[in-house]
Design an enzyme around this catalytic site. Structure first.
Site, PDB file in Angstrom:
ATOM      1  N   ASP A 114      40.447  30.866  32.801  1.00 11.38           N
ATOM      2  CA  ASP A 114      39.944  31.298  34.096  1.00 11.38           C
ATOM      3  C   ASP A 114      39.446  32.730  33.905  1.00 11.38           C
ATOM      4  OD1 ASP A 114      39.562  31.322  36.976  1.00 11.38           O
ATOM      5  OD2 ASP A 114      41.366  32.563  37.075  1.00 11.38           O
ATOM      6  N   ASP A 165      38.531  35.413  36.923  1.00 10.84           N
ATOM      7  CA  ASP A 165      38.958  36.409  37.907  1.00 10.84           C
ATOM      8  C   ASP A 165      40.472  36.445  38.036  1.00 10.84           C
ATOM      9  OD1 ASP A 165      36.251  36.998  38.591  1.00 10.84           O
ATOM     10  OD2 ASP A 165      36.198  35.144  39.746  1.00 10.84           O
ATOM     11  N   ASP A 217      45.547  32.641  36.533  1.00  9.62           N
ATOM     12  CA  ASP A 217      46.430  33.411  37.416  1.00  9.62           C
ATOM     13  C   ASP A 217      46.684  32.717  38.740  1.00  9.62           C
ATOM     14  OD1 ASP A 217      44.615  35.222  39.769  1.00  9.62           O
ATOM     15  OD2 ASP A 217      43.637  33.925  38.318  1.00  9.62           O
TER      16      ASP A 217
END
Length: 228
Positions: free
Chosen positions: A13, A15, A189
């Site tokens: 991922d 961001d 995250d």
């Protein structure tokens, strides 16, 4: 003689995972900063969409229409120049050594690498390039016959469970499938990425939100903090 096919697939991922902010939200703030968006009102709407994303209830179609509205009707050269400024002034300083080292470690191991992000391709292409990741799976922007962005999404968005479908499509284009790999890593995250985290053989909760950290603790997933 052809090189052997990679035995591991590593997905990142973007961001909050490789960079300590949300590039889509930051690009919107940059549009306000350079005067392309209407100050406080537009920023408040941008913040509202970001809160929806964090809560796992983002209307992605509405957000793409909103987020691209300030640049998509401008001449392509102007939009690209603004993106270059954004990359140099905002994003490049946020690419940290720990994140670079993580990507490089998997590259050195010979893994097949891709960034898989719910942020659109226009914003994220130069960020993926800065990390040296050769494959970017991002939200594709629909374009008209003149090549101008329409404000709509092209195909399946790489968001939540859509990330799985987009990765499958990408692998198929390479003549590969999940089962070809001895190990599939995914670093994220966000609880938005739970479908893909649950699918791979080696999920890593990376700088996890509290919600994802709770799930990772319950399931015994490793947790990694790149921004400490």
């Amino acid at each position: 003689m052809n090189a052997p096919a990679p035995q591991a697939l590593t997905l990142f991922d973007l961001d909050g995972t490789l960079i300590p902010n949300d590039s889509d939200h930051a690009f919107g703030s940059f549009m306000v900063q350079i005067g392309w968006a209407d100050g406080a009102e537009w920023q408040a709407r941008n913040d509202e969409f970001y809160a929806q994303y964090q809560a796992g209830c983002l209307d992605l179609n509405a957000y793409i229409e909103f987020a691209t509205s300030v640049w998509r009707r401008r001449p392509a050269a102007e939009a690209l120049a603004a993106r270059e400024r954004f990359m140099a002034e905002v994003m490049a300083p946020l690419i940290g050594d720990n994140a670079r080292a993580l990507v490089q470690r998997h590259a050195d191991a010979g893994d097949l690498l891709a960034i898989v992000t719910a942020t659109n391709e226009f914003v994220t292409a130069p960020i993926a390039a800065a990390f040296g990741v050769p494959h970017l799976i991002a939200v594709r922007l629909e374009r008209d016959g003149q090549g101008q962005c329409t404000g709509r999404i092209d195909g399946v968005p790489s968001f939540q469970a859509g990330k799985i479908e987009r990765v499958q499509q990408w692998l198929a284009g390479l003549g590969r499938q999940w089962q070809d790999f001895e190990r599939v890593n995914f670093y994220s995250d966000s609880i938005n990425d739970l479908p893909l985290l649950e699918l791979v053989s080696h999920p890593v909760a990376t700088n996890p939100t509290p919600a994802l950290a709770d799930i990772a603790s319950t399931r015994g997933w490793p947790q990694l903090n790149l921004f400490a």
